[in-house]
Motif scaffolding. Sequence first.
Motif, short mmCIF file in Angstrom:
data_model
loop_
_atom_site.label_atom_id
_atom_site.label_comp_id
_atom_site.label_asym_id
_atom_site.label_seq_id
_atom_site.Cartn_x
_atom_site.Cartn_y
_atom_site.Cartn_z
N CYS A 1 -20.37 36.85 15.78
CA CYS A 1 -19.07 36.56 15.31
C CYS A 1 -18.97 36.65 13.83
N CYS B 1 -18.29 27.76 13.18
CA CYS B 1 -17.36 27.57 11.86
C CYS B 1 -16.04 26.33 12.52
N CYS C 1 -15.15 27.03 18.67
CA CYS C 1 -15.08 27.58 19.82
C CYS C 1 -16.20 26.76 20.70
N CYS D 1 -21.24 28.37 20.74
CA CYS D 1 -20.44 29.64 20.49
C CYS D 1 -21.20 30.42 20.17
N PRO D 2 -20.81 31.79 20.04
CA PRO D 2 -21.67 33.05 19.87
C PRO D 2 -22.47 33.03 18.31
N ASN E 1 -13.49 27.09 13.46
CA ASN E 1 -12.58 27.48 14.73
C ASN E 1 -12.91 26.59 15.97
N ALA F 1 -18.14 33.38 11.64
CA ALA F 1 -18.99 32.20 11.56
C ALA F 1 -19.53 32.11 10.21
#
Lengths: 144, 566
Positions: free
Chosen positions: B421, B458, B462, B415-416, B460, B424
Motif C-alpha cells: 500500500c 497507517c 484498514c 491490512c496489506p 487509515n 502505509a
Amino acid sequence: MSTVISRAGLIPDLWQPSEDGSFIDAQARRGIAVAGETPAAEVAAAVQARGAALVAIRIPSFADGRGFTLAHDLRRHHGYGGTLRATGGCLPDQAQDLFRCGFDEIALPEGADLEVWLRTARGFSDAYAGNLIEPQPLFRRRTG
Amino acid sequence: MYQYDEIDQRLVDERVEQFRDQTRRFLAGELSDDAFRALRLRNGLYVQRHAPMLRVAVPYGLLDTRQVRKLAHIARTYDRGYAHFSTRQNVQFNWPALERVPEILAELATVQMHAIQTSGNCIRNTTTDHFAGIAPDEVVNPFVWCELIRQWSTFHPEFNWLPRKFKIAVNGAANDRAAVLVHDIGLLAGRAADGSVVFEVLAGGGLGRAPAIGQSVRAHLPWQHLLTYVEAILRVYNREGRRDNIHKARIKFVVKAFGIERFRDEVEAEWALLRDGPGTLTEAEVARVSARFPSPTHETFAPDDERAQTPSVDDPGFSRWLARNVHPHRVHGYAAVSLSFKRAGVPPGDVTAEELHAVADLADRYAGGEVRVTHEQNLVLADVRRADLPVLWQALRGLGLATPNIGLLGNIICCPGGDYCSLANAKSIPIAQAVRDRFDDLDYLFDIGELDLNISGCMNACGHHHVGHIGILGVDKAGEEWYQIEIGGAQGLQASLGRVIGRAFAAEEVPDVVERLVQCYLARRIAPEERFIDCVRRIGAEPFKQAVYEHSDQPGGPDTRSLAAV
Ligand code: SF4
C-alpha cells in the motif's frame, strides 16, 4: 458564448454574460451565477429577489459534489423551475448525473471534446435511484 | 447471492463500456491524471507501490462458486496466481496491468460481479454479518436490506462525489458481527411488536483518524423508510461535510461538529421532505429482491436423528477444529464452517487460484454452492450438514485451511501495509507473521483463549486496529517504521476503541510486547473464561503497561505524544 449541451445535444447559448457576472437573454430575462457551495436557501432567495430565469452553478472541481445536491435542492425543495446550468470544472463522465440531479444544460469547459461529452451523457440506460429526470425509482417501475 | 435481472446486468455491462472508454481516453492522453484517478478509483483501481491494485466488490461478502472460479481464473490470467480478501469482505488483486483492467471487469460482469464504487469518495460496498441468514441469534436476515441499499447506492447520481468515502453496515442479530458501530451509517435491524422490520439508525462511527463510535439518529425506523432515511443522511453529509481537509471529511466530523441533536434535526428536516415519497420501499420490491436470493434447501431431521449429530472422530485436531471453526446454525443438523486463511508463511487473507478452485469444489459438494468472505479475511461455508463435518475437515486439513484459530490470537486481521500500500507508514504483514509464528503452539493458543489482534499499516486503519483487543499501528518516525500498541478495543455491540499503552516499538520488539501482554493477562485472569478483553476492562491498562515497559530498555524511547498524533 459558451458551447452548451443539454440532454438533447448541442444547443445554442441564449445567455449573454454581463459585467457584474450575471446573465441576460434576448428577452431581457436575468440569470445569476452562484458557486456550487452556496446554500440552496440563499440561491433561492437570490432567484426571488432578481426574478432570475437562469441559475448557473459553478462547479469548482469535478471532485466537489455539492453542486449535485444544490441542483437537487433548488428543484425539489425550493421549486425552482427556471433553467439550471452547470459551469466550471466538471467531467464529461458526470454529464448524465448532472442532468439527473436537475441541471438542464452544461456550459462546456474550453477545449472540451464535444463528441466525448455527447457520448458519455448517454452512458447508462437507466438508474436505480429516483431522480429529477425519472422520479420513480427503478424498483417502482419494476414491480409496479 | 442476489441474481441479476436483465436491467442489473445491462447497467453493469454499461459500466464496463464506460470504463473501457475512460481507460482508452486516458491512454490516449485525453483524460488528465487527476480525472482518470478519480474515475478509476470508482472502479476499484488503485495505483499502488509496485503496480495497480484492483478491488473487486463482493456485495455483503456473498459469492457463488461460479464467481469463486472466475476469481481464480482472473488470478491466473491477469495476476500472479493469487488474490487477497480485504477487511471489508472484498477481494483484491495486487498485480493487474492497467490496460487489461477493462477486460477483467468484462469477465467479472459475465458472472454478475464488478468493482463499482469499491474505492473513491462515494458509497462503498454494504457489509454485514458473515453468519447472516443462518445464525441462531438472528432476528432479521440482513441480505435483502443490504441488496436494496446496494441498488440504491449504485450509480446514485447525487452521491458519487462525496467529501470522503462512505460505508454502510447492516446487522440483524442479537450479536453484532458487522461492526455497525464503526461505520458511517450503521443499521441494526430488529422487529417491532407486530413483527415488522425496524431499524435503529446510527451515524458517525468510523475507524481511521479520530476513531468514533456511531451515535443513534433514530431508534425505530420502519423498513419502508430505509432508503429515504439513508438518502436524507447522505444529503446532509454532502452539503455539510468538510472538503477543505481530507482528514476531517468523514461524516463523523459533521456529527461531532454539530452534536448529535443538531445532526438529527437536520436529517429529520431533510427526511420530512422525502418521507412517503417515491423512494419509499414497497412490499412488492422487498418480495422481488428476496425471491432473487436462492433459498438453500435443508433436510429436516428429527431432534434425535443421528444424522443430525456431528459424528465423533477420534482425533484431538477434530475437536479443536469443532471448537473454533465450526459455528452453530439455526437449522437442526447443520453448521457453518470457517476456513482459516491465517497460516504460516502466507500473508493473512491471501489465497491462490488453486485454493479458490478447491474451495469452490468443496462448497459445491458440501455447502450448497455458496461461499462467504468475512471481514476477518477468512471464508465461511455457511450451510454444511453436521454429518459431513469429518470429511470436510479432512479435505480442509489437506488444503491447510483447517487451522483451528478462529477467535484466537492466531486469527490476526492485517491490512496489506507497506508491502503493497502506498499510503502505509510501516509494513504490517511481517508483523502479523512474526506474531503468528511466536504463538504457533495450539495448546498455548487455546489456553490464551479468545483474543483479537488487529494490525494496520497507517492511521487509515484498514486492519481495524482500534477494535482489536490488541491493536498494532504502524507509524513513521523520522523515516523509520515503528509500531504503536493499543489495548482494550473490541468489536460488537459492546464496541470500544483501544488506547495506546505508551511509546512505540521497533518491528523486532513487537512479538515480545504481545507476549508480555499475554503473560500479564494469564497471570491476572480470575478464570480461563475471563477473556483478555474482559480482564483489561476489569483491571485497566496500568498492569499491562507495567508488564510491557518495566523490562523495556528504552523507557524514554521515541516520544509517545508526538507518535500518538501521527
Ligand atoms: S491501513 Fe494504511 S497501510 Fe494499511 S491498507 Fe489501509 S491505507 Fe494502506
